[in-house]
Design an enzyme around this catalytic site. Structure first.
Site, mmCIF file in Angstrom:
data_model
loop_
_atom_site.group_PDB
_atom_site.id
_atom_site.type_symbol
_atom_site.label_atom_id
_atom_site.label_comp_id
_atom_site.label_asym_id
_atom_site.label_seq_id
_atom_site.Cartn_x
_atom_site.Cartn_y
_atom_site.Cartn_z
ATOM 1 N N GLY A 180 0.828 -1.195 0.000
ATOM 2 C CA GLY A 180 0.000 0.000 0.000
ATOM 3 C C GLY A 180 0.862 1.244 0.000
ATOM 4 O O GLY A 180 2.009 1.213 0.458
ATOM 5 N N GLN A 182 2.854 10.002 1.091
ATOM 6 C CA GLN A 182 4.150 9.319 1.161
ATOM 7 C C GLN A 182 5.051 9.665 -0.026
ATOM 8 O O GLN A 182 6.245 9.411 0.026
ATOM 9 C CB GLN A 182 3.960 7.792 1.239
ATOM 10 C CG GLN A 182 3.354 7.331 2.557
ATOM 11 C CD GLN A 182 3.240 5.826 2.606
ATOM 12 O OE1 GLN A 182 2.270 5.262 2.107
ATOM 13 N NE2 GLN A 182 4.232 5.161 3.169
ATOM 14 N N HIS A 224 -2.819 7.503 6.870
ATOM 15 C CA HIS A 224 -1.844 8.395 6.213
ATOM 16 C C HIS A 224 -2.520 9.671 5.711
ATOM 17 O O HIS A 224 -1.921 10.744 5.730
ATOM 18 C CB HIS A 224 -1.188 7.692 5.022
ATOM 19 C CG HIS A 224 0.006 6.844 5.371
ATOM 20 N ND1 HIS A 224 1.126 7.350 5.986
ATOM 21 C CD2 HIS A 224 0.256 5.526 5.167
ATOM 22 C CE1 HIS A 224 2.023 6.372 6.153
ATOM 23 N NE2 HIS A 224 1.513 5.252 5.665
ATOM 24 N N HIS A 257 -4.564 1.396 7.559
ATOM 25 C CA HIS A 257 -3.224 1.988 7.609
ATOM 26 C C HIS A 257 -3.125 3.155 6.620
ATOM 27 O O HIS A 257 -2.628 4.231 6.959
ATOM 28 C CB HIS A 257 -2.204 0.892 7.274
ATOM 29 C CG HIS A 257 -0.783 1.341 7.209
ATOM 30 N ND1 HIS A 257 0.175 0.945 8.113
ATOM 31 C CD2 HIS A 257 -0.139 2.162 6.337
ATOM 32 C CE1 HIS A 257 1.334 1.515 7.806
ATOM 33 N NE2 HIS A 257 1.170 2.248 6.722
ATOM 34 N N GLU A 258 -3.628 2.925 5.397
ATOM 35 C CA GLU A 258 -3.508 3.962 4.364
ATOM 36 C C GLU A 258 -4.445 5.137 4.635
ATOM 37 O O GLU A 258 -4.076 6.292 4.397
ATOM 38 C CB GLU A 258 -3.775 3.372 2.973
ATOM 39 C CG GLU A 258 -2.839 2.247 2.551
ATOM 40 C CD GLU A 258 -1.367 2.586 2.674
ATOM 41 O OE1 GLU A 258 -0.997 3.774 2.572
ATOM 42 O OE2 GLU A 258 -0.568 1.663 2.895
ATOM 43 N N CYS A 293 5.752 0.035 7.365
ATOM 44 C CA CYS A 293 5.397 1.156 6.488
ATOM 45 C C CYS A 293 6.599 1.487 5.617
ATOM 46 O O CYS A 293 7.735 1.513 6.094
ATOM 47 C CB CYS A 293 5.017 2.369 7.335
ATOM 48 S SG CYS A 293 4.512 3.799 6.366
ATOM 49 N N LEU A 294 6.353 1.754 4.334
ATOM 50 C CA LEU A 294 7.443 2.110 3.433
ATOM 51 C C LEU A 294 8.112 3.416 3.856
ATOM 52 O O LEU A 294 9.237 3.689 3.450
ATOM 53 C CB LEU A 294 6.922 2.231 1.993
ATOM 54 C CG LEU A 294 6.433 0.911 1.371
ATOM 55 C CD1 LEU A 294 5.828 1.168 -0.001
ATOM 56 C CD2 LEU A 294 7.561 -0.104 1.279
HETATM 57 NI NI NI Z 1 2.453 3.419 5.595
#
Ligand code: NI
Length: 164
Positions: A46, A51, A134, A130-131, A88-89
């Site tokens: 995701g 991000q 963000h 999670h997204e 998380c990226l």
């Molecule tokens: Ni994330």
């Protein structure tokens, strides 16, 4: 294929509330496809627009079932509970334990601004929560129970399902 630079935790863009998309434009479509490329390149499941530094309510997800594009996603229902590892990226090499709803129902628009509703469970429900966080400027670390722990690159590969 165009890759965008993934912002790392501490970047102020990750702490801001994102604005809704009012109309789809070629530029935003390009952003969406770049986000997918960037997510796949990073072995993530995701990615949210902030991000990559864009404060718009756009999310891409793929837990292995094909790409899911969420524009202006809205949580309609959440129920149940699941507790598991999340990463998380924007925080590479680390993970933590987070409790999320096990079932969610959302409304969103696709890349052509067609509205749809979606029900999701387990990993997909976790990825969506999670997204969506963000888009509110919230990193998962805020929900972590206990300490963050380090994961090796190899473990990240294995656990790529948890990298959002
Ligand atoms: Ni994330």
């Amino acid at each position: 294929m165009a890759l965008r630079q993934i912002r790392i935790m501490g970047d102020s863009k990750l702490e801001k509330v994102c604005r809704p998309v009012k109309e789809m434009t070629p530029r935003l479509k390009e952003l969406i496809y770049d986000m997918l490329d960037t997510m796949y390149d990073a072995n993530g499941v995701g990615l949210a627009a902030p991000q990559v530094g864009i404060l718009k309510r756009i999310v891409v997800i793929d837990i292995g079932d094909g790409p899911l594009i969420l524009v202006n996603p809205e949580l309609l229902e959440a129920s149940g509970e699941q507790t598991g590892q999340e990463g998380c990226l924007s925080l590479p090499g680390q993970a933590g334990i987070v409790t999320r709803p096990n079932h969610v129902k959302i409304r969103a628009y696709d890349e052509n601004m067609q509205e749809f509703e979606l029900e999701a469970e387990e990993l997909l429900a976790r990825a969506i929560c999670h997204e969506l966080d963000h888009l509110e400027g919230i990193m998962y670390v805020r929900h972590v129970e206990g300490e963050l722990f380090e994961v090796t690159a190899e473990e990240e590969e294995d656990e790529s399902a948890a990298e959002e």
